[in-house]
Design an enzyme around this catalytic site. Sequence first.
Site: not given
Ligand code: GLN
Length: 488
Positions: A76, A151, A175
């Site tokens: 990532k 994400s 994410s």
């Molecule tokens: N969907 C969550 C957010 O928008 C999770 C994001 C994450 O785990 N980085 O913050």
Amino acid sequence: MASRIKTIGGMLRRGEITSLELTKKYLEAIKAVEPSVHAYAKVTEDMALNLAMEADEAFKRGDDLGPLAGIPMSLKDNMTVKDVETTCCSKILSGYRPTYNSFVWEKLSKGGAVLLGKANMDDFAMGSTCETSCYGPTYNPYNKNYVSGGSSGGSAASVASNTAVYSIGSDTGGSIRQPAAFCGVVGLKPTYGAVSRYGLLAYASSLDQIGPIASSVEDAAIVFDAIKGHDEKDHTSAKNAPAEPIASSLAAASVKGKRIGIVKSFYEDLNAEIKEAVFKAVKFYESEGAEIVEVDMPLIKYVVPVYYILACAEASSNLGRYDGIRLGYRASRYTDIDDMIVTTRSEGFGKEVQKRILLGTYVLSSGYFDAYYKKAQILRNRIIASFGEIFAKCDAIISPVATRTAFPLDYASDNPIETYLADIFTVPANIAGLPAVSLPCGKDSKGLPIGMQLIGNKFEEGKILGLAHSFEQSGLSGVTPLEMGVRL
Ligand code: GLN
């Protein structure tokens, strides 16, 4: 699902293919698949070829680098690799070439990993769809009209489309698990502190955790075994986490006698197809001799607000460092230094990131601190305590990963609150620092994968991965690998 890592590792060790040949196949597959999936923010072709040649040399010398040697993977874009542009898929970090390796990449590269490229992600890991990336969205390999999740959408899509054998993602509120669920692959969010965050560009430091996304539970375990461990450079890195490898004990893991918790209220308004798919797994565990126990999670109604208050508060502080002076992007037109900082941040951060910085600054400001931030911290402690009671009654909790399957493209930006609320099943594990694995358990009527989640007590990755492996081996999920990318 067979272990891709073991299959390919066997071929490499027996000399049936070299890492260079394999890496070239992956690079070709990336060229063929990327126009429709866009899992990569950047492909590191030359580096991949060099790393593959180094791995081949190591094989020739007979060095034992471990199970990931010579195997192509993606990382990532929020984890540093020395001299490779690392942007968190945010314009504000464009051109940033870190001078140091993240702990995870350091460990993986010592084990002969071959980096194919940096995986696409939501801007600063804020999002659920991978659509806020400054490089544009990653599409769901099952259907291009849907998102890959977020994400870590690029990580999940690269594994699902087999343009990477495995990937490393990060999970602050789901994410790793949610994109894995949307793309029909396996994602593990380890216990907070099990994997060092050194070199992970922070979103919300008390919630962020790095973990693997892979095409099978066994592969996720192999990668977790390779990246876990204490790191003195991360002061939240756990000192006494269990060091024994998990992957080798999965085959012997037994479901019999395990107590699996279900939270009835989760299923009251849940989408019927997701409910049916998760209950298929519950029935499987029951038939294998597990005891299904009902557990209560009355604080569940608070988890999404608690998560968004704390995550935004921490983000507003963490992202203060991006000012156009120290790293990355700087606006080209400004009047004085104050204007330079404001213009740089306004042009460099995406809309979602700006919204969260504002929200975070608001909940931390005097007059609102007690009403929001402090209350959220108090609730966080209560949520943590409630898990103590739950794990006195069961070994693991089974739940859906998300309230729905993949969002159609552009849906989330028009429905931001619904999108935040869809994180309800993933954020509890981050709030409480618990390990949780997401794995496929079915498909909906549109043919999109459905994921289930197993949450365990701290440092009990072995237990939840053992349970996940048993279900996966039953073949009941009905999710089989897509015929895309590299075929050996
Ligand atoms: N969907 C969550 C957010 O928008 C999770 C994001 C994450 O785990 N980085 O913050």
